[in-house]
Design a protein around this motif. Structure first.
Motif, short mmCIF file in Angstrom:
data_model
loop_
_atom_site.label_atom_id
_atom_site.label_comp_id
_atom_site.label_asym_id
_atom_site.label_seq_id
_atom_site.Cartn_x
_atom_site.Cartn_y
_atom_site.Cartn_z
N ILE A 1 0.86 -1.18 0.00
CA ILE A 1 0.00 0.00 0.00
C ILE A 1 0.90 1.23 0.00
N LEU A 2 0.84 2.00 -1.07
CA LEU A 2 1.64 3.21 -1.22
C LEU A 2 0.75 4.42 -0.91
N ILE A 3 1.26 5.31 -0.04
CA ILE A 3 0.53 6.52 0.31
C ILE A 3 1.21 7.71 -0.35
N ILE A 4 0.50 8.41 -1.22
CA ILE A 4 1.02 9.64 -1.84
C ILE A 4 0.45 10.80 -1.05
N ASP A 5 1.33 11.59 -0.48
CA ASP A 5 0.96 12.60 0.52
C ASP A 5 0.97 14.01 -0.07
N ASP A 6 0.38 14.94 0.70
CA ASP A 6 0.44 16.39 0.40
C ASP A 6 -0.19 16.74 -0.95
N LEU A 7 -1.35 16.17 -1.21
CA LEU A 7 -2.05 16.48 -2.45
C LEU A 7 -3.07 17.61 -2.27
N GLY A 8 -3.35 17.96 -1.02
CA GLY A 8 -4.40 18.93 -0.74
C GLY A 8 -4.18 20.29 -1.36
N SER A 9 -2.90 20.68 -1.50
CA SER A 9 -2.61 22.00 -2.06
C SER A 9 -2.84 22.04 -3.58
N SER A 10 -3.03 20.86 -4.17
CA SER A 10 -3.31 20.80 -5.62
C SER A 10 -4.59 20.02 -5.83
N TYR A 11 -5.62 20.40 -5.07
CA TYR A 11 -6.87 19.63 -5.05
C TYR A 11 -7.47 19.43 -6.45
N GLN A 12 -7.42 20.47 -7.28
CA GLN A 12 -8.03 20.38 -8.60
C GLN A 12 -7.32 19.35 -9.50
#
Length: 811
Positions: free
Chosen positions: A476-487
């Motif tokens: 299971i790979l978690i890609i983090d810190d996507l919230g700042s590029s929500y679109q």
């Protein structure tokens, strides 16, 4: 006389190099281990003492039992700070911090964001309460205005190099432009804020103005006036619960009183946590930084103490055992007029000299292994070379150790009767044997105890690693810190799903490993009474979350993208169903009300499924209530990857992200690594146990080796006679080894009950733990016997192989 004592001591040490080496090496190992552990403990005890008036600073915590869940929280409601400073004259200063985790920052000149792992919203009074000086900017005004922030020195240099950062702009999460109004020095590593690099003005955080006394998000620190007794003040602030909190609660539970609230077993207490105690005595929900544990400090203290005692015991044992060789020296000295006190001083001088030589080598050894120890303990400890107190303590401790180690051998040697010694009848006189045997038993009691403890710690860690936690950890790979590029998340998700190694993808900010957490109170529709409420975790997830995570449904169905009604659907876990008094099957169709909702108004959800309980907190805790509902917002992508070339797959995902969101950092980690990080403290403890168990065994073996060598030398003629009379090598080895093995067996009988008690107390911290099977005790005993047998047998076999003609010739 001192010069004479030193000269004779040096000659004696040089005359018996083997025993001098054993004594010096054993003490050096004990001193090095004791020094490293001492520096570790000093570092642990020094946390947060650098702040001015730290003894008068407290964090106001909340202990809550409501809705079937008891929680101790390191955070308080937003309006508490203002109430304390305005209504309680005992409070001199107050400030709040709200942890907001990682943030992406970039200056106008950069197109690439830089991640700052630990940020916080902070009141403008923060610098005043903690007396933190700004390197650049004005502390009084730095965080007064919205959209301003203060950086640490390292963070400022990361974004602006050596230029003055004050007045410059930083875009946070690609959305809001902040102005840098101050720079502070890097916070000390022994501070509760050690990892924080960005402090943003609380004035820009609208939530800080809310008046909801049931929402706990703010670490609230107060400084009390010097004469205020904290326990008295703590009892006074409980009035806030009876007034403000109950007034707020009546809007949800009309007519509720404080007495009714307590009558149902609920409680809410505001408690003071001294700033200096946070690191070792606080393990509450929403800590600013990971804390340590006072239990581990005690354990390490005793391990360090045992190491030094074992080394000291070695010295006593070897010195008293070697006393027969010096018996005639003592006899002649006494015949020539030496007094007992003079002999004691002579022998104490020798022991102190050995201690000082050992200190020199122990210090070199400690310096050499300090980087490895720091890596093991996750510390940045250094030897305080410039601190005279350190050297005074080190010298005094070594002097004391030398005197204590040499005290018994000195008194033992000085009481020899010159008549018996010179007549050759000394060997029949009593003294020393029982003491030596007791010391050997003590050494191996400690060693067996540590062997047992090490096995138990690693078995518990293995249990944690292999326990079915109710979700899939591997691949299971978690890609983090996507919230700042929500679109960009949805197009990114669609393109990643096309990669051949990708099995499934889900979106959520909530994970069963360390991640966001959000508690809320719910009740079943038609039953708003406060005693019917259930407090549970509230997670927002995408439709694929449960299947991607490998979770199982106990009843009902999963979220379905084709069913529009699922926007008001909820999935709960088995614990939640039980707290509502339902079986998983009976819970399907329940209508559950969130009295606060996402917009402040109440919202009702229909239970469509019950997921089997899974561990989303540490195995120290029972599985608590949890709910899931749908949401499109997420700052994490959960990717189930097929087995294969992970590096190539990650590289392809990173390339996809770079094409979808150029300039945005790509951060990822594997879920099993995140799961393991939850138990770092236990892993470190296990490794430390293993290393210091090895050292304790090594010290014990050095002593046993020396005693076996001396015993074999003393009985050399007996061995020669036995060989002449037909004894085999095996019989002689058995004769020489059996006495020592008896002592080891006694040590085993003493240590196993101690180990059983101590390790069961340690395991009590885990709600999910192993039972210690019988074979663990047997294994610890067998290892100790094997080590002792190998150590003693070498000298025994060596003595048994000697030609009897040589051993008897000198008679």
């Amino acid at each position: 006389m001192l010069k004479n004592y030193l000269k004779i001591a040096w000659r004696n040490l040089r005359k018996q190099p083997f025993f001098t080496f054993l004594n010096t090496f054993g003490l050096a190992i004990g001193m090095a281990g004791g020094l490293l552990i001492g520096l570790y403990i000093y570092d642990e005890l020094s946390f947060d003492r650098m702040f001015t008036d730290s003894e008068h600073i407290y964090r106001v915590d909340a202990d809550i039992n409501f809705g079937g869940k008891a929680s101790s929280m390191a955070v308080a409601p937003a309006p508490l700070a203002a109430t304390l400073i305005n209504e309680y004259s005992q409070v001199e200063k107050v400030t709040r911090l709200r942890n907001i985790g990682s943030r992406l920052l970039r200056s106008p000149e950069n197109t690439i964001n830089i991640k700052e792992d630990n940020s916080a919203f902070t009141d403008s009074t923060f610098f005043d309460l903690f007396d933190i000086q700004l390197l650049e900017g004005d502390a009084e005004t730095a965080l007064k205005r919205p959209n301003t922030l203060v950086l640490t020195k390292t963070a400022a240099e990361k974004h602006f190099g050596k230029e003055n950062a004050v007045g410059k702009s930083l875009t946070v999460d690609n959305e809001v432009v902040y102005t840098v109004t101050g720079v502070i020095d890097n916070l000390p590593k022994n501070s509760f804020l050690r990892d924080h690099t960005v402090f943003m003005a609380m004035a820009g955080n609208d939530d800080a103005l809310n008046t909801q006394w049931g929402s706990h998000n703010y670490a609230t620190f107060i400084k009390l006036h010097d004469q205020v007794k904290p326990e008295v003040f703590e009892s006074e602030i409980q009035k806030i619960v009876r007034t403000y909190v109950m007034d707020w609660a009546q809007a949800i539970f009309p007519g509720i009183t404080h007495e009714q609230f307590l009558a149902t077993g609920n409680y809410l207490n505001y408690v003071l946590m001294p700033l200096r105690d946070i690191h070792l005595k606080s393990s509450k929900v929403a800590e600013m930084s990971p804390n340590s544990n006072s239990q581990n400090v005690y354990i390490l203290f005793f391990i360090g103490l045992f190491l030094i005692i074992l080394a000291s015991v070695n010295f006593m044992n070897l010195s008293t055992a070697h006393s027969l060789k010096r018996a005639k020296e003592v006899g002649i000295r006494k015949t020539l007029g030496s007094e007992k006190s003079g002999l004691i001083r002579q022998f104490l001088t020798e022991s102190v000299m050995v201690a000082m030589i050992s200190l020199f080598f122990g210090l070199i050894l400690a310096i050499a292994v300090l980087p490895l120890f720091n890596n093991l303990a996750s510390k940045s400890i250094s030897i305080p070379y410039a601190n005279p107190v350190f050297w005074l303590v080190l010298l005094f401790s070594s002097l004391l150790l030398g005197l204590l180690s040499g005290s018994y051998p000195s008194f033992f040697l000085s009481r020899f009767s010159p008549v018996k010694v010179l007549k050759g009848t000394f060997s029949s006189s009593k003294g020393g044997g029982n003491i030596r045997n007791s010391l050997v038993v003590f050494q191996f009691t400690i060693s067996v105890f540590l062997i047992l403890s090490t096995v138990v710690v690693f078995r518990q860690l293995s249990f944690i690693q292999n326990k079915d936690v109710g979700f899939q950890k591997s691949q299971i790979l978690i890609i983090d810190d996507l919230g700042s590029s929500y679109q960009k998340i949805q197009p990114f998700k669609e393109r990643v799903e096309q990669l051949p190694q990708i099995e499934q993808i889900a979106l959520s900010s909530y994970l069963p490993t360390p991640s966001n957490r959000s508690d809320n109170t719910f009740y079943e529709e038609g039953h708003p009474e406060q005693e019917e409420n259930v407090n549970m975790q509230e997670w927002t997830v995408s439709q694929e979350y449960i299947s991607t995570m490998g979770m199982k449904l106990a009843a009902g169905r999963d979220f379905d993208r084709n069913m529009a009604t699922d926007s008001s659907a909820m999935i709960i876990n088995e614990t939640t169903a039980r707290l509502f008094g339902r079986s998983p099957e009976d819970a399907i169709g329940m209508r559950i009300v969130d009295p606060f909702g996402t917009t402040g108004d109440s919202q009702t959800y229909t239970v469509i499924g019950v997921v089997e309980n899974f561990h989303f907190e540490s195995l120290r805790q029972n599985i608590s209530a949890l709910s899931m509902r749908l949401s499109n917002y997420s700052d994490k992508m959960i990717v189930k990857v097929r087995a294969g070339d992970f590096e190539r797959t990650i590289s392809q995902i990173e390339e996809t992200w770079a094409s979808v969101a150029p300039g945005q950092p790509f951060n990822y980690y594997f879920m099993d690594d995140s799961f393991n990080s939850t138990y770092e403290a236990e892993q470190r403890l296990g490794q430390i146990f293993m290393i210091f168990t090895f050292l304790s065994i090594l010290i014990a073996c050095l002593g046993l080796f020396g005693l076996a060598a001396f015993n074999a030398e003393k009985r050399i003629k007996e061995i020669g006679v036995r060989k002449v009379m037909g004894a085999s090598v095996g019989q002689i080895v058995y004769r020489l080894s059996s006495d020592f093995l008896k002592l080891v067996f006694i040590a085993i009988l003493m240590s196993l009950p101690l180990g059983w008690y101590a390790m069961n107390k340690w395991l009590e911290d885990f709600q999910y733990r192993i039972e210690i099977p019988w074979w663990v005790y047997a294994l610890a005993a067998l290892v100790a016997v094997a080590i002792a047998l190998i150590t003693v047998s070498y000298q025994a076999i060596k003595a048994a192989m000697v030609n009897p003609v040589k051993s008897l010739r000198s008679e």
